[in-house]
Design a protein around this motif. Structure first.
Motif, PDB file in Angstrom:
ATOM      1  N   ARG A   2       1.854  -3.917  22.989  1.00  0.00           N
ATOM      2  CA  ARG A   2       2.821  -3.590  24.045  1.00  0.00           C
ATOM      3  C   ARG A   2       4.062  -2.893  23.510  1.00  0.00           C
ATOM      4  O   ARG A   2       4.856  -2.337  24.284  1.00  0.00           O
ATOM      5  N   PHE A   3       4.222  -2.897  22.169  1.00  0.00           N
ATOM      6  CA  PHE A   3       5.450  -2.362  21.599  1.00  0.00           C
ATOM      7  C   PHE A   3       5.294  -0.959  21.008  1.00  0.00           C
ATOM      8  O   PHE A   3       6.262  -0.408  20.498  1.00  0.00           O
ATOM      9  N   TYR A   4       4.105  -0.384  21.038  1.00  0.00           N
ATOM     10  CA  TYR A   4       3.969   0.964  20.493  1.00  0.00           C
ATOM     11  C   TYR A   4       3.014   1.788  21.352  1.00  0.00           C
ATOM     12  O   TYR A   4       2.141   1.265  22.030  1.00  0.00           O
ATOM     13  N   ASP A   5       3.230   3.132  21.281  1.00  0.00           N
ATOM     14  CA  ASP A   5       2.387   4.066  22.027  1.00  0.00           C
ATOM     15  C   ASP A   5       1.188   4.534  21.209  1.00  0.00           C
ATOM     16  O   ASP A   5       0.123   4.791  21.759  1.00  0.00           O
ATOM     17  N   LYS A   6       1.380   4.680  19.909  1.00  0.00           N
ATOM     18  CA  LYS A   6       0.292   5.175  19.056  1.00  0.00           C
ATOM     19  C   LYS A   6       0.340   4.458  17.720  1.00  0.00           C
ATOM     20  O   LYS A   6       1.421   4.229  17.164  1.00  0.00           O
ATOM     21  N   ARG A   7      -0.839   4.113  17.219  1.00  0.00           N
ATOM     22  CA  ARG A   7      -0.945   3.458  15.916  1.00  0.00           C
ATOM     23  C   ARG A   7      -1.718   4.363  14.974  1.00  0.00           C
ATOM     24  O   ARG A   7      -2.780   4.884  15.336  1.00  0.00           O
ATOM     25  N   ILE A   8      -1.198   4.568  13.782  1.00  0.00           N
ATOM     26  CA  ILE A   8      -1.905   5.354  12.775  1.00  0.00           C
ATOM     27  C   ILE A   8      -2.145   4.482  11.543  1.00  0.00           C
ATOM     28  O   ILE A   8      -1.366   3.587  11.231  1.00  0.00           O
ATOM     29  N   GLU A   9      -3.240   4.748  10.860  1.00  0.00           N
ATOM     30  CA  GLU A   9      -3.611   3.988   9.669  1.00  0.00           C
ATOM     31  C   GLU A   9      -3.408   4.871   8.439  1.00  0.00           C
ATOM     32  O   GLU A   9      -3.926   5.989   8.382  1.00  0.00           O
ATOM     33  N   LEU A  10      -2.645   4.375   7.479  1.00  0.00           N
ATOM     34  CA  LEU A  10      -2.502   5.106   6.223  1.00  0.00           C
ATOM     35  C   LEU A  10      -3.779   4.982   5.406  1.00  0.00           C
ATOM     36  O   LEU A  10      -4.354   3.896   5.301  1.00  0.00           O
ATOM     37  N   ASN A  11      -4.205   6.082   4.841  1.00  0.00           N
ATOM     38  CA  ASN A  11      -5.357   6.031   3.946  1.00  0.00           C
ATOM     39  C   ASN A  11      -4.983   5.277   2.673  1.00  0.00           C
ATOM     40  O   ASN A  11      -3.863   5.412   2.166  1.00  0.00           O
ATOM     41  N   PRO A  12      -5.887   4.465   2.144  1.00  0.00           N
ATOM     42  CA  PRO A  12      -5.576   3.760   0.890  1.00  0.00           C
ATOM     43  C   PRO A  12      -5.455   4.748  -0.261  1.00  0.00           C
ATOM     44  O   PRO A  12      -6.148   5.771  -0.302  1.00  0.00           O
ATOM     45  N   VAL A  13      -4.555   4.447  -1.169  1.00  0.00           N
ATOM     46  CA  VAL A  13      -4.398   5.258  -2.371  1.00  0.00           C
ATOM     47  C   VAL A  13      -5.355   4.736  -3.436  1.00  0.00           C
ATOM     48  O   VAL A  13      -5.454   3.535  -3.662  1.00  0.00           O
ATOM     49  N   SER A  20       0.799  -1.227   0.000  1.00  0.00           N
ATOM     50  CA  SER A  20       0.000   0.000   0.000  1.00  0.00           C
ATOM     51  C   SER A  20       0.832   1.277   0.000  1.00  0.00           C
ATOM     52  O   SER A  20       0.288   2.362   0.143  1.00  0.00           O
ATOM     53  N   GLY A  21       2.135   1.147  -0.137  1.00  0.00           N
ATOM     54  CA  GLY A  21       2.975   2.340  -0.211  1.00  0.00           C
ATOM     55  C   GLY A  21       3.508   2.819   1.122  1.00  0.00           C
ATOM     56  O   GLY A  21       3.842   4.002   1.247  1.00  0.00           O
ATOM     57  N   LYS A  22       3.610   1.923   2.112  1.00  0.00           N
ATOM     58  CA  LYS A  22       4.139   2.342   3.423  1.00  0.00           C
ATOM     59  C   LYS A  22       5.584   2.832   3.308  1.00  0.00           C
ATOM     60  O   LYS A  22       5.952   3.838   3.903  1.00  0.00           O
ATOM     61  N   THR A  23       6.391   2.092   2.533  1.00  0.00           N
ATOM     62  CA  THR A  23       7.800   2.482   2.409  1.00  0.00           C
ATOM     63  C   THR A  23       7.927   3.838   1.723  1.00  0.00           C
ATOM     64  O   THR A  23       8.735   4.678   2.143  1.00  0.00           O
TER      65      THR A  23
END
Length: 420
Positions: free
Chosen positions: A259-270, A52-55
């Protein structure tokens, strides 16, 4: 022949930042504002499906941070043009971005050495030329990591010599000593480079599950300093499924990863249309072939990787269809297979290769209509083709059926005509 996948080259990243073909400028800016606002130690997880283009997203953020750091590639004029007030805040709070591709190094038994080598490269690039104290400090950190008997299966001497050019005289036996040396490096030397370091750990979902867990555990243990932000980039569902494959179906992988992260964000789909436009395939009013393709890609929730791999065949088929129209004309009878059926078969071949094989072999055609029925434009053209082909005889055998059955029968007959 080049690889099909789009590579996040510096040129591609710069183009993505300047031209914003994937319409992620707003997401990049909001992420930069988040980095400015959080109080380290802090960990962020960027979540999106594979392909989905995360990189590309992470690399854009990294590039902007480099543009805002005078020790790296500062370009304040361009930064101000692109991000306005956010640019001013970035210039006032410099970051050292450190990018680690976990998948490229998951052949290691333990990730700490390649992570530290990545940090070394980033630090050395910034200010360390000729700084023997900093070289020695980092050399001791690497030696400490090696001494922890991680079972590394490579000769590290050349790597170490390349990093700091000194002999190693001592070993650290405990992880707390390694943590202490990392603390010292960040406390004493990072302020000369940046106010904060951001460690981007990418491609976790493509790693061996055991290695991915080690990356998470090591980062959680070693990077808890007040000037470090860690950013993971992964498909959390895929990673959780991999963990459940190791620990059993009763293991809650998603809950464990929290347990390994403080905040999670979701990338919008392209949107597929945006990506195809980037590749020079633009939606056009009245272009049934392109618009049917886009409707089907939307239905399939096609990733950027899928769109990229289909782009070549879409262009080739579009050129073929246009050449038929140019040289032979296109009438009502020939329009439907070229304009409407071709895009269905192309998308089917990519997403459902087994069904496509059955179609080509002339054995089973049901998958064609099943996929095609999710395009409103296709159905409109199909009804028009049936009306044109049968006219006032449309209610005679074999088309004396309800509308849906009539559509399926027509598609089966057309595919049989082509493939048998």
């Amino acid at each position: 022949m080049k690889r099909a996948d789009e590579e996040p080259t510096p040129e591609a990243i710069d183009a993505a930042i300047s031209q914003d073909p994937l319409r992620r400028h707003g997401e990049v800016e909001r992420f930069l504002q988040m980095l400015l606002a959080v109080e380290p130690p802090y960990t962020i997880l960027v979540n999106a499906p594979w392909g989905s283009g995360k990189t590309f997203f992470i690399k854009q953020v990294e590039r902007v941070l480099r543009m805002a750091n005078p020790a790296l590639e500062q370009d304040s004029v361009r930064l101000d043009t692109l991000f306005g007030n956010t640019a001013k805040d970035l210039l006032a709070t410099s970051f050292l971005p450190i990018y680690f591709n976990a998948w490229e190094d998951d052949h290691f038994d333990n990730p700490i050495l390649p992570i530290l080598a990545t940090i070394a490269t980033s630090v050395n690039e910034s200010t360390v030329h000729g700084n023997e104290d900093l070289k020695k400090c980092f050399g001791e950190i690497v030696e400490a990591a090696i001494s922890m008997k991680f079972g590394l299966s490579l000769n590290v001497n050349n790597i170490i010599e390349g990093i700091n050019g000194v002999d190693f005289l001592a070993s650290y036996k405990e992880e707390k000593q390694l943590r202490s040396r990392i603390d010292e490096l960040l406390r004493n030397y990072l302020p000369g480079i940046a106010n904060r370091a951001v460690i981007f750990i990418d491609e976790l979902d493509r790693c061996r599950p055991e290695f991915a867990v080690k990356v998470l555990e090591q980062a959680k243990t070693l990077f808890q300093q007040d000037n470090i932000v860690v950013v993971y980039s992964t498909d959390i569902s895929q990673l959780a499924n991999s963990l459940e494959g190791i620990y059993g179906s009763n293991f809650d992988g998603v809950k464990y990863l929290e347990r390994f992260y403080d905040k999670r964000i979701e990338l919008n789909p392209v949107k597929p249309a945006d990506y195809l436009s980037l590749k020079g395939i633009n939606p056009q009013a009245g272009n049934i072939f392109i618009n049917t393709t886009i409707e089907l890609l939307n239905y399939k929730k096609a990733s950027l990787r899928a769109c990229n791999r289909l782009a070549s065949s879409i262009s080739e088929l579009l050129n073929y269809m246009l050449s038929c129209q140019t040289f032979y004309g296109i009438n009502e009878a020939s329009a439907f297979p070229k304009q409407s059926l071709l895009p269905v078969l192309n998308v089917l071949a990519y997403f459902e290769p087994l069904s496509w094989y059955e179609v080509r072999a002339g054995r089973e055609y049901g998958a064609v209509y099943e996929l095609a029925s999710h395009s409103d434009l296709f159905i409109k053209c199909l009804d028009s083709a049936i009306e044109n082909a049968w006219g006032h005889k449309i209610d005679e055998f074999p088309y004396n059926q309800d509308t849906e059955s009539r559509r399926k029968r027509f598609m089966d007959d057309l595919c049989a005509l082509i493939y048998t």
